[in-house]
Design a protein around this motif. Structure first.
Motif, PDB file in Angstrom:
ATOM      1  N   THR A  89      -3.213  34.449  37.979  1.00  0.00           N
ATOM      2  CA  THR A  89      -1.788  34.399  37.661  1.00  0.00           C
ATOM      3  C   THR A  89      -1.207  35.796  37.765  1.00  0.00           C
ATOM      4  OG1 THR A  89      -0.160  33.564  36.060  1.00  0.00           O
ATOM      5  CG2 THR A  89      -2.016  34.786  35.173  1.00  0.00           C
ATOM      6  N   ASP A  90       0.118  35.883  37.760  1.00  0.00           N
ATOM      7  CA  ASP A  90       0.820  37.166  37.772  1.00  0.00           C
ATOM      8  C   ASP A  90       1.600  37.324  36.483  1.00  0.00           C
ATOM      9  OD1 ASP A  90      -0.106  37.784  40.286  1.00  0.00           O
ATOM     10  OD2 ASP A  90       1.650  36.983  41.322  1.00  0.00           O
ATOM     11  N   SER A  91       1.653  38.547  35.973  1.00  0.00           N
ATOM     12  CA  SER A  91       2.440  38.818  34.769  1.00  0.00           C
ATOM     13  C   SER A  91       3.933  38.716  35.089  1.00  0.00           C
ATOM     14  CB  SER A  91       2.115  40.207  34.212  1.00  0.00           C
ATOM     15  OG  SER A  91       2.386  41.198  35.191  1.00  0.00           O
ATOM     16  N   GLU A  92       4.738  38.464  34.047  1.00  0.00           N
ATOM     17  CA  GLU A  92       6.184  38.327  34.216  1.00  0.00           C
ATOM     18  C   GLU A  92       6.847  39.706  34.257  1.00  0.00           C
ATOM     19  OE1 GLU A  92       7.483  35.492  34.838  1.00  0.00           O
ATOM     20  OE2 GLU A  92       5.691  34.291  34.453  1.00  0.00           O
ATOM     21  N   TYR A  93       8.171  39.693  34.322  1.00  0.00           N
ATOM     22  CA  TYR A  93       8.912  40.958  34.435  1.00  0.00           C
ATOM     23  C   TYR A  93       8.724  41.855  33.221  1.00  0.00           C
ATOM     24  CZ  TYR A  93      12.320  39.124  31.123  1.00  0.00           C
ATOM     25  OH  TYR A  93      12.921  38.622  30.000  1.00  0.00           O
ATOM     26  N   ASP A  94       8.407  41.268  32.038  1.00  0.00           N
ATOM     27  CA  ASP A  94       8.217  42.063  30.818  1.00  0.00           C
ATOM     28  C   ASP A  94       6.754  42.369  30.542  1.00  0.00           C
ATOM     29  OD1 ASP A  94       7.444  39.502  30.243  1.00  0.00           O
ATOM     30  OD2 ASP A  94       8.586  39.317  28.376  1.00  0.00           O
ATOM     31  N   GLY A  95       5.879  42.037  31.500  1.00  0.00           N
ATOM     32  CA  GLY A  95       4.459  42.307  31.329  1.00  0.00           C
ATOM     33  C   GLY A  95       3.665  41.174  30.701  1.00  0.00           C
ATOM     34  N   PHE A  96       4.348  40.125  30.234  1.00  0.00           N
ATOM     35  CA  PHE A  96       3.645  39.007  29.589  1.00  0.00           C
ATOM     36  C   PHE A  96       2.975  38.137  30.646  1.00  0.00           C
ATOM     37  CE2 PHE A  96       3.636  34.550  28.204  1.00  0.00           C
ATOM     38  CZ  PHE A  96       2.913  34.648  27.027  1.00  0.00           C
ATOM     39  N   TYR A  97       1.781  37.647  30.335  1.00  0.00           N
ATOM     40  CA  TYR A  97       1.093  36.728  31.239  1.00  0.00           C
ATOM     41  C   TYR A  97       0.515  35.562  30.435  1.00  0.00           C
ATOM     42  CZ  TYR A  97      -3.486  38.346  29.632  1.00  0.00           C
ATOM     43  OH  TYR A  97      -4.574  38.634  28.867  1.00  0.00           O
ATOM     44  N   LEU A  98       0.258  34.462  31.125  1.00  0.00           N
ATOM     45  CA  LEU A  98      -0.263  33.269  30.462  1.00  0.00           C
ATOM     46  C   LEU A  98      -1.165  32.504  31.429  1.00  0.00           C
ATOM     47  CD1 LEU A  98      -0.283  31.104  28.174  1.00  0.00           C
ATOM     48  CD2 LEU A  98       1.723  30.095  29.294  1.00  0.00           C
ATOM     49  N   PHE A  99      -2.380  32.194  30.980  1.00  0.00           N
ATOM     50  CA  PHE A  99      -3.257  31.240  31.654  1.00  0.00           C
ATOM     51  C   PHE A  99      -3.196  29.935  30.862  1.00  0.00           C
ATOM     52  CE2 PHE A  99      -5.276  35.261  32.981  1.00  0.00           C
ATOM     53  CZ  PHE A  99      -5.342  35.058  34.347  1.00  0.00           C
ATOM     54  N   SER A 100      -2.711  28.873  31.479  1.00  0.00           N
ATOM     55  CA  SER A 100      -2.631  27.584  30.796  1.00  0.00           C
ATOM     56  C   SER A 100      -3.643  26.618  31.402  1.00  0.00           C
ATOM     57  CB  SER A 100      -1.222  26.997  30.911  1.00  0.00           C
ATOM     58  OG  SER A 100      -0.855  26.815  32.262  1.00  0.00           O
ATOM     59  N   ALA A 101      -3.878  25.498  30.704  1.00  0.00           N
ATOM     60  CA  ALA A 101      -4.802  24.453  31.159  1.00  0.00           C
ATOM     61  C   ALA A 101      -6.174  25.040  31.506  1.00  0.00           C
ATOM     62  CB  ALA A 101      -4.224  23.703  32.356  1.00  0.00           C
ATOM     63  N   VAL A 102      -6.713  25.854  30.589  1.00  0.00           N
ATOM     64  CA  VAL A 102      -8.022  26.471  30.790  1.00  0.00           C
ATOM     65  C   VAL A 102      -9.087  25.558  30.197  1.00  0.00           C
ATOM     66  CG1 VAL A 102      -9.445  28.503  30.405  1.00  0.00           C
ATOM     67  CG2 VAL A 102      -6.960  28.751  30.657  1.00  0.00           C
ATOM     68  N   ILE A 103     -10.036  25.158  31.009  1.00  0.00           N
ATOM     69  CA  ILE A 103     -11.123  24.285  30.565  1.00  0.00           C
ATOM     70  C   ILE A 103     -12.006  25.042  29.576  1.00  0.00           C
ATOM     71  CG2 ILE A 103     -13.215  23.096  31.360  1.00  0.00           C
ATOM     72  CD1 ILE A 103     -11.769  22.435  33.911  1.00  0.00           C
ATOM     73  N   PRO A 104     -12.498  24.383  28.512  1.00  0.00           N
ATOM     74  CA  PRO A 104     -13.353  25.066  27.532  1.00  0.00           C
ATOM     75  C   PRO A 104     -14.522  25.799  28.180  1.00  0.00           C
ATOM     76  CG  PRO A 104     -12.723  22.913  26.711  1.00  0.00           C
ATOM     77  CD  PRO A 104     -12.209  22.996  28.111  1.00  0.00           C
ATOM     78  N   GLY A 105     -14.791  27.001  27.661  1.00  0.00           N
ATOM     79  CA  GLY A 105     -15.878  27.821  28.190  1.00  0.00           C
ATOM     80  C   GLY A 105     -15.665  29.279  27.835  1.00  0.00           C
ATOM     81  N   LYS A 106     -16.608  30.127  28.268  1.00  0.00           N
ATOM     82  CA  LYS A 106     -16.513  31.566  28.041  1.00  0.00           C
ATOM     83  C   LYS A 106     -16.071  32.243  29.336  1.00  0.00           C
ATOM     84  CE  LYS A 106     -19.991  31.838  24.377  1.00  0.00           C
ATOM     85  NZ  LYS A 106     -21.278  32.466  23.931  1.00  0.00           N
ATOM     86  N   TYR A 107     -15.111  33.159  29.215  1.00  0.00           N
ATOM     87  CA  TYR A 107     -14.522  33.772  30.396  1.00  0.00           C
ATOM     88  C   TYR A 107     -14.379  35.274  30.204  1.00  0.00           C
ATOM     89  CZ  TYR A 107     -13.167  28.935  31.321  1.00  0.00           C
ATOM     90  OH  TYR A 107     -13.184  27.588  31.525  1.00  0.00           O
ATOM     91  N   ASN A 108     -14.364  35.993  31.333  1.00  0.00           N
ATOM     92  CA  ASN A 108     -13.945  37.383  31.372  1.00  0.00           C
ATOM     93  C   ASN A 108     -12.529  37.429  31.927  1.00  0.00           C
ATOM     94  OD1 ASN A 108     -16.347  38.659  30.439  1.00  0.00           O
ATOM     95  ND2 ASN A 108     -17.280  38.319  32.449  1.00  0.00           N
ATOM     96  N   VAL A 109     -11.651  38.145  31.238  1.00  0.00           N
ATOM     97  CA  VAL A 109     -10.263  38.290  31.676  1.00  0.00           C
ATOM     98  C   VAL A 109     -10.128  39.681  32.278  1.00  0.00           C
ATOM     99  CG1 VAL A 109      -7.839  38.061  31.036  1.00  0.00           C
ATOM    100  CG2 VAL A 109      -9.594  36.822  29.734  1.00  0.00           C
TER     101      VAL A 109
END
Length: 571
Positions: free
Chosen positions: A419-439
């Motif tokens: 995903t890409d961050s918004e104009y104010d720097g905020f970002y969101l990953f939605s509909a993430v399947i359960p599990g362990k992740y590196n961001v």
């Protein structure tokens, strides 16, 4: 009084995922009044991009025929080949005087051009056959069709050359054109057939108007012309989930009337529930799928008796343009899928009651077999979200990290989402399947923009709608290196150090400043306060790394001091 009847039986058994055997029995009366019975036996071989059939048909009252055929696919184009060899006394009806000795044909078809609102398709085939009385036939056919969202137009040309021993050749060249226009719930279709050779003339024409009156009721009125008669017809169809009932009446200008009523249905066993299912589609000649949809509470992908079954979920056969919904048992029974053609099946996420539910797999592909019902389980989990803010430091100033590419990686470092961050720097990953992740910030973005990231983050999504917040990133370029960081004595990477952030007027002032710093710099949350006189704020211990130096540099850009000192147990 019924003076004739027809019997047909078709059976197919899979030996493996790649091989199946097919047989059956057909019996009917020829036009000369003699009944014949046929028993076919076919071996089917399935490959990733092709299907090969080798079969024989035996007339129990006469001879037999042998057939070889193959269907293959290259990209979006199909190529078919078939060959037949028949005994002299083998035929399918008594009026067919010229018994075929052998025949061969090829066919090539596919798209020529395809956009969202316009498509062109083509088909061409050719073949040759020889009869036992030395009649040789060669034929070529060519089709071209144009399709838009509202109408379609197609034309077919056919050329046939017939060679008869001791007679001049017979050439036939004809065509057929069709136009179809859609009007909301109605469809108008017009067709004309014509001869080009030996004489140019109109041979047949028809026009019809189809009306979808409701989801289950439809009707069609048509006018049909040929050289023998002009006929008017009316058809009424009642289409339910279990059967199709059709009533048809027609009359022509020779005062010939026809009326008939037909009832069509099929039945078979659902391999998931074991129940007998009745369907409107021809299950013996098409494929199907039985899918159980359930909430995967323990996230193992396997249905357990205590896991809830989901009712009302919509299962879609994409290429077949068919869909159905799960019943109270959580099972959706989808039939009428084209045989021997790979079909994609997916669960419509919008049909699920819980907006956070998503299927673990985006979809499935399988090869429908005639009369076979595939079974599968579709686990559904409660998805989570990961959110945060990206900040970029340029010339000592903190700026919103606009339109910066971020990724979440699984335990194999494969990109799960981007995903890409918004104009104010905020970002969101939605509909993430359960599990362990590196961001992470996308490495390609960092390299392209000559930026460095201060840290990496891990996030765990549980199957309860987890929302992970505060996964923030601070990016910087080489300009930050101009901020001065004091080192009391020369220190090397890997050495244990502490950070001295200076003296404060009071303990309260020191604690307030530390709270503000921890909100801005997540790395400080991992460090402990080291007791020191004169209200000094010393944090540690930690290991000196390039990231530690950059942290100290960022603190200095805020107008504070940050001195790196060796750590000793006496502090």
């Amino acid at each position: 009084m019924i003076d004739s009847y027809r019997t047909a039986l078709s059976l197919e058994q899979s030996l493996s995922n790649d091989i199946s055997l097919q047989s059956g029995y057909t019996s009917y009366q020829f036009r000369d009044g003699v009944r014949h019975s046929f028993v076919p036996f076919t071996v089917n071989y399935y490959f990733p991009f092709a299907k090969i059939n080798l079969g024989v048909v035996k007339d129990l009252d006469a001879g037999s025929s042998v057939e070889f055929s193959s269907k293959s696919r290259f990209s979006k184009h199909s190529f078919d080949l078939n060959y037949k060899k028949l005994d002299e006394d083998f035929t399918t009806d008594s009026h067919l005087a010229n018994n075929v000795k052998n025949s061969m044909g090829i066919r090539l078809s596919g798209p020529l051009y395809n956009t969202e609102g316009l498509a062109f398709t083509y088909s061409s085939n050719g073949g040759t056959s020889t009869t036992y009385n030395d009649v040789k036939t060669q034929a070529i056919n060519a089709y071209l069709g144009m399709f838009t969202n509202e109408y379609s137009l197609s034309n077919t040309l056919s050329y046939t050359d017939i060679s008869i021993l001791n007679s001049p050749n017979i050439e036939v060249f004809n065509g057929n054109s069709q136009f179809t226009k859609n009007f909301d719930s109605m469809r108008w279709r017009t067709q004309i057939g014509y001869d080009i050779k030996p004489d140019v003339e109109l041979t047949n024409a028809s026009t019809s108007l189809f009306w979808s009156m409701s989801e289950s009721l439809s009707s069609e009125f048509g006018l049909h012309y040929n050289k023998a008669a002009t006929r008017a017809s009316y058809i009424l169809n009642w289409d339910t989930d279990y059967t199709v009932v059709s009533a048809n009446v027609s009359v022509d200008d020779n005062s010939q009337y026809q009326a008939f009523l037909s009832l069509r249905f099929s039945f078979g066993q659902d391999p998931t529930t074991g129940n007998i299912k009745i369907a409107r589609d021809r299950m013996a000649t098409t494929g199907g799928i039985s899918a159980r949809v359930f909430e995967d509470l323990n996230l193992d992908g396997i249905y357990n008796n205590n896991e809830p079954l989901i009712e009302g979920a919509k299962l879609v056969g994409i290429h077949a343009r068919r869909d159905t919904h799960t019943k109270e048992s959580g099972v959706a029974f989808l039939t009428g899928l084209p045989k021997n053609r790979i079909t994609d099946v997916k669960l419509d996420v919008d049909s699920l009651d819980n907006p956070f539910w998503i299927p673990v797999d985006k979809g499935f592909s399988f090869l429908p077999r005639p009369g076979a019902i595939e079974s599968l389980d579709i686990p559904v989990v409660t998805a989570g979200e990961i959110e945060g803010v990206v900040t970029v430091i340029r010339s000592g100033k903190e700026l919103p990290g606009r339109f910066i590419t971020l990724q979440i990686l699984d335990d194999e470092n494969k990109v799960v989402q981007e995903t890409d961050s918004e104009y104010d720097g905020f970002y969101l990953f939605s509909a993430v399947i359960p599990g362990k992740y590196n961001v992470v910030i996308a490495p390609a973005y960092l390299k392209q923009n000559n930026l460095m990231v201060n840290n990496t983050h891990q996030a765990t999504i549980f199957g309860d709608g987890t929302v992970v917040r505060g996964i923030d990133f601070t990016l910087s370029n080489d300009e930050i290196t101009h901020a001065t960081v004091r080192e009391k004595v020369p220190i090397i990477n890997g050495q244990q150090i502490s950070l001295n952030l200076g003296k404060f007027a009071s303990t309260i002032n020191k604690q307030l400043t530390l709270g503000l710093l921890k909100r801005r710099f997540n790395e400080l949350k991992m460090l402990s306060i080291i007791e020191a006189p004169d209200n000094q704020l010393i944090l540690g211990p930690t290991i000196l790394t390039p990231a530690t130096k950059r942290l100290c540099q960022r603190i200095v850009t805020k107008g504070l001091s940050c001195e790196i000192t060796p750590f000793s147990n006496n502090q």
